[in-house]
Every structure is written in C-alpha cells, then in structure tokens.
Design a protein around this motif. Structure first.
Motif, short mmCIF file in Angstrom:
data_model
loop_
_atom_site.label_atom_id
_atom_site.label_comp_id
_atom_site.label_asym_id
_atom_site.label_seq_id
_atom_site.Cartn_x
_atom_site.Cartn_y
_atom_site.Cartn_z
N LEU A 1 0.81 -1.13 0.16
CA LEU A 1 -0.26 0.15 0.03
C LEU A 1 1.00 1.02 0.03
O LEU A 1 2.08 1.17 0.21
CB LEU A 1 -1.09 -0.18 1.10
CG LEU A 1 -0.38 -0.06 2.65
CD1 LEU A 1 -0.25 1.46 3.10
CD2 LEU A 1 -1.45 -0.51 3.49
N GLY B 1 -3.37 10.47 1.36
CA GLY B 1 -4.47 9.37 1.19
C GLY B 1 -3.54 8.09 1.23
O GLY B 1 -2.52 8.24 1.09
N GLU C 1 -3.50 4.27 -0.45
CA GLU C 1 -3.95 3.40 -1.63
C GLU C 1 -3.52 2.17 -1.68
O GLU C 1 -2.19 1.82 -1.18
CB GLU C 1 -3.61 4.17 -2.85
CG GLU C 1 -4.04 5.58 -3.20
CD GLU C 1 -3.57 6.12 -4.57
OE1 GLU C 1 -2.62 5.82 -5.18
OE2 GLU C 1 -4.43 7.23 -4.83
N GLN C 2 -4.24 0.97 -1.94
CA GLN C 2 -3.79 -0.12 -2.03
C GLN C 2 -2.94 -0.35 -3.41
O GLN C 2 -3.48 0.26 -4.61
CB GLN C 2 -4.96 -1.39 -2.03
CG GLN C 2 -5.62 -1.37 -0.73
CD GLN C 2 -4.99 -1.88 0.38
OE1 GLN C 2 -3.90 -2.77 0.30
NE2 GLN C 2 -5.00 -1.36 1.66
N GLU C 3 -1.97 -1.19 -3.54
CA GLU C 3 -1.20 -1.24 -4.54
C GLU C 3 -1.73 -2.56 -5.33
O GLU C 3 -2.10 -3.55 -4.94
CB GLU C 3 0.29 -1.51 -4.35
CG GLU C 3 0.78 -0.16 -3.53
CD GLU C 3 1.08 0.85 -4.80
OE1 GLU C 3 1.70 0.65 -5.63
OE2 GLU C 3 0.86 2.04 -4.35
N LYS D 1 -0.14 8.62 -0.40
CA LYS D 1 0.04 9.46 -1.13
C LYS D 1 -0.22 10.96 -1.00
O LYS D 1 -1.22 11.09 -0.35
CB LYS D 1 -1.10 9.04 -2.40
CG LYS D 1 -0.95 10.00 -3.56
CD LYS D 1 -1.97 9.27 -4.57
CE LYS D 1 -1.96 10.41 -5.76
NZ LYS D 1 -3.04 9.84 -6.83
#
Length: 126
Positions: free
Chosen positions: A54, A122, A124-126, A57
């Motif tokens: 994850l 934020g 974010e899932q990769e 960002k």
C-alpha cells in the motif's frame, strides 16, 4: 484523500487511524520505495504480515529537505515518525502555507529523513 491541514498538529502518522482502519507503519510495514513525480509523493510500504503493498500518497508536494543514504544489509526502511508540524519561514513559525499546504516531517529509524509541504494525503492499495 484528506486535507493535510485537517490532520492533527504533531500527531505521529506512523501509527494512525485512517478512514476507520488502523495502520501501524512502524511495526507492521517496511518502506520499499519512495517516488516523487508531478508534485506527487508516493511512499510504498510492504506489509510484514501478508506481503501486500500500500502507499501513502501526498499531493501538491514541494520537497524542502532530503537526507537519504544507503544502509548496509537493510531490505526496507522502518518509518519512525511522520507528522505535520511547523517550519520557520522569514523568522516566523508557520504550520500552513499561503496556498493551504501542511508541512510534514518524515523520519526513518535508520536515519533517513525528508521535509515537505503537501496539500492532501491518502492511502492506496497497490
């Protein structure tokens, strides 16, 4: 995404509740990559539990200080501190820029560090 200025002042984001999910970036993740392009700063983490990736960002980023170096026999870095703080500018301590950015301090256990302005943050899932 969350406005950087809405994050509690001096709150360590290395262990943080984001959108009703608790993240412990210090104990449960290792930092695998940091990238900066087009005013976006991505800090990519790998879970030590399930191996999933994850990223944190940050948008509208302006990096002011970077101190990075190689560490022998270390696969990933351990996030020690990440917080919104103040910076001295023209003899005054400020925590929010004229264009609404917050000032962040990022420090790793191994000694690397970075300081930057950012508008939003934020996960974010990769």
């Amino acid at each position: 995404m969350k406005l950087a200025t809405s994050i509690e002042f001096i709150k360590n984001l290395a262990q943080y509740d984001y959108n009703n999910h608790y993240y412990d970036f210090h104990n449960d993740y290792s930092c695998e990559k940091i990238s900066y392009s087009d005013s976006i700063l991505l800090i990519v983490f790998k879970s030590l539990i399930d191996g999933l990736f994850l990223s944190l960002k940050f948008t509208e980023v302006k990096i002011t200080t970077v101190d990075f170096f190689n560490v022998k026999e270390i696969e990933g870095l351990t996030l020690d501190n990440l917080y919104r703080g103040r910076v001295e500018l023209n003899g005054e301590l400020i925590e929010v820029s004229e264009n609404g950015r917050g000032y962040f301090y990022l420090e790793f256990y191994e000694g690397q560090k970075m300081e930057f302005w950012a508008k939003d943050i934020g996960i974010e899932q990769e």
